[in-house]
Design an enzyme around this catalytic site. Structure first.
Site, PDB file in Angstrom:
ATOM      1  N   ASP A  13      -5.436 -64.460  87.325  1.00 48.99           N
ATOM      2  CA  ASP A  13      -4.390 -63.997  86.400  1.00 48.99           C
ATOM      3  C   ASP A  13      -4.074 -62.519  86.629  1.00 48.99           C
ATOM      4  OD1 ASP A  13      -2.539 -64.238  84.408  1.00 48.99           O
ATOM      5  OD2 ASP A  13      -3.972 -64.182  82.756  1.00 48.99           O
ATOM      6  N   ASN A  61       2.981 -73.684  83.258  1.00 47.72           N
ATOM      7  CA  ASN A  61       3.737 -72.640  83.966  1.00 47.72           C
ATOM      8  C   ASN A  61       5.191 -73.030  84.288  1.00 47.72           C
ATOM      9  OD1 ASN A  61       0.792 -71.421  85.727  1.00 47.72           O
ATOM     10  ND2 ASN A  61       1.825 -70.516  83.958  1.00 47.72           N
TER      11      ASN A  61
HETATM   12  C1  IPE Z   1      -3.259 -69.275  83.689  1.00 42.18           C
HETATM   13  O1  IPE Z   1      -2.567 -68.072  83.599  1.00 42.18           O
HETATM   14  C2  IPE Z   1      -2.694 -70.117  84.786  1.00 42.18           C
HETATM   15  C3  IPE Z   1      -2.929 -69.626  86.124  1.00 42.18           C
HETATM   16  C4  IPE Z   1      -3.641 -68.598  86.467  1.00 42.18           C
HETATM   17  C5  IPE Z   1      -2.326 -70.406  87.177  1.00 42.18           C
HETATM   18  P1  IPE Z   1      -1.349 -67.877  82.574  1.00 42.18           P
HETATM   19  O2  IPE Z   1      -0.882 -66.492  82.745  1.00 42.18           O
HETATM   20  O3  IPE Z   1      -0.370 -68.968  82.748  1.00 42.18           O
HETATM   21  O4  IPE Z   1      -2.091 -68.090  81.182  1.00 42.18           O
HETATM   22  P2  IPE Z   1      -1.696 -67.572  79.737  1.00 42.18           P
HETATM   23  O5  IPE Z   1      -0.286 -68.010  79.485  1.00 42.18           O
HETATM   24  O6  IPE Z   1      -1.812 -66.083  79.763  1.00 42.18           O
HETATM   25  O7  IPE Z   1      -2.704 -68.208  78.846  1.00 42.18           O
HETATM   26  C1  IPE Z   2      -1.175 -65.529  87.462  1.00 43.52           C
HETATM   27  O1  IPE Z   2      -0.477 -64.344  87.229  1.00 43.52           O
HETATM   28  C2  IPE Z   2      -0.418 -66.489  88.347  1.00 43.52           C
HETATM   29  C3  IPE Z   2       0.191 -67.621  87.631  1.00 43.52           C
HETATM   30  C4  IPE Z   2      -0.003 -67.906  86.378  1.00 43.52           C
HETATM   31  C5  IPE Z   2       1.073 -68.464  88.393  1.00 43.52           C
HETATM   32  P1  IPE Z   2       0.625 -64.221  86.106  1.00 43.52           P
HETATM   33  O2  IPE Z   2       1.943 -64.572  86.703  1.00 43.52           O
HETATM   34  O3  IPE Z   2       0.258 -65.007  84.903  1.00 43.52           O
HETATM   35  O4  IPE Z   2       0.576 -62.673  85.809  1.00 43.52           O
HETATM   36  P2  IPE Z   2       0.666 -61.978  84.387  1.00 43.52           P
HETATM   37  O5  IPE Z   2      -0.372 -62.624  83.519  1.00 43.52           O
HETATM   38  O6  IPE Z   2       2.053 -62.209  83.875  1.00 43.52           O
HETATM   39  O7  IPE Z   2       0.376 -60.550  84.653  1.00 43.52           O
HETATM   40 MG    MG Z   3      -0.841 -64.601  83.279  1.00 40.58          MG
END
Ligand code: IPE
Ligand code: IPE
Ligand code: MG
Length: 227
Positions: A13, A61
């Site tokens: 993340d 997502n």
């Molecule tokens: C979790 O991250 C999913 C992945 C790392 C693929 P998100 O960024 O989607 O999770 P939330 O929304 O902060 O819980």
């Molecule tokens: C994790 O990074 C990757 C996916 C969830 C696909 P994020 O895209 O959630 O990055 P933040 O949490 O917005 O910084």
């Molecule tokens: Mg995230």
């Protein structure tokens, strides 16, 4: 390492925030994040870790803007093309876990190709959770068991999860300072050690993994028993 450590799972993340901090588009964070996966795979492989499961795209997502979803849907194709040679030279076996049905045929074919090409590799197994959601995984498993008139037991559930045959997660890492599971591997982390770091995924390198391993070595796992 004294304690057994066969399986590491990572909630990768913070790609978006990493990019924002550098005034870059979010997708550049995803690009750097994909490069980071390979570093960590190689490092974990060199430490004889048997399984690494990374969360790349959740069933939730899809709610993101179309431009970002499109980018993320194409990223595995680029990733597999870029690292195919390395998977062979480092003996990495690649598996994709999650619901493939809504994915494009191009991506489904690519997944099939990379899984087939790396299937007999004897090094670390890299499981990429893509369009993965633990609730969906468990429901699908239960439906199969009921349809086949099998008893609902721990063993039967495990036989029907995407992670069939893979040991439970020993160490779960989440980057970017969020303290939640976000529908990742709910069943498989029942007794995992949890490790949270503020580091954004694109900055999570070999040294950061080593820190997590040092922390894991200090943990006392009791599994409900006494030490
Ligand atoms: C979790 O991250 C999913 C992945 C790392 C693929 P998100 O960024 O989607 O999770 P939330 O929304 O902060 O819980
Ligand atoms: C994790 O990074 C990757 C996916 C969830 C696909 P994020 O895209 O959630 O990055 P933040 O949490 O917005 O910084
Ligand atoms: Mg995230």
């Amino acid at each position: 390492m004294g304690k057994e450590l066969k399986h590491i799972a990572i909630i990768m993340d913070g790609n978006g925030r990493w990019a924002k901090k550098r005034a870059l588009p979010r997708n550049m964070g995803h690009r750097k994040g994909a490069e980071q996966i390979w570093k960590i795979v190689k490092h974990a492989n060199s430490k004889q870790i048997e399984y690494l499961t990374v969360y790349a795209f959740s069933t939730e997502n899809w709610q993101r803007p179309k431009e970002e979803v499109d980018y993320l849907m194409n990223l595995p194709i680029e990733f597999f093309n870029r690292y195919e040679k390395e998977f062979a030279s480092e003996n990495v076996c690649v598996k994709i876990i999650g619901n493939r049905e809504p994915l494009s045929q191009v991506l489904i074919d690519k997944i099939h190709e990379i899984e087939t090409k790396t299937a007999s590799n004897q090094g670390i197994q890299l499981n990429i959770a893509f369009n993965y959601g633990a609730k969906e995984e468990i429901i699908t498993a239960l439906k199969k068991i009921v349809t086949n008139n099998q008893p609902i037991t721990v063993e039967q559930v495990e036989e029907n999860l995407y992670t069939k045959g893979i040991p439970p997660v020993d160490l779960l890492i989440r980057t970017s300072g969020e303290y939640r599971i976000s529908n990742f591997l709910l069943w498989q982390i029942a007794y995992s050690e949890l490790y949270f770091t503020d580091v954004y995924w694109p900055d999570f390198d070999e040294k950061e993994l080593d820190k997590a391993l040092v922390e894991y070595a200090k943990r006392e796992r009791r599994f409900g028993g006494l030490s």
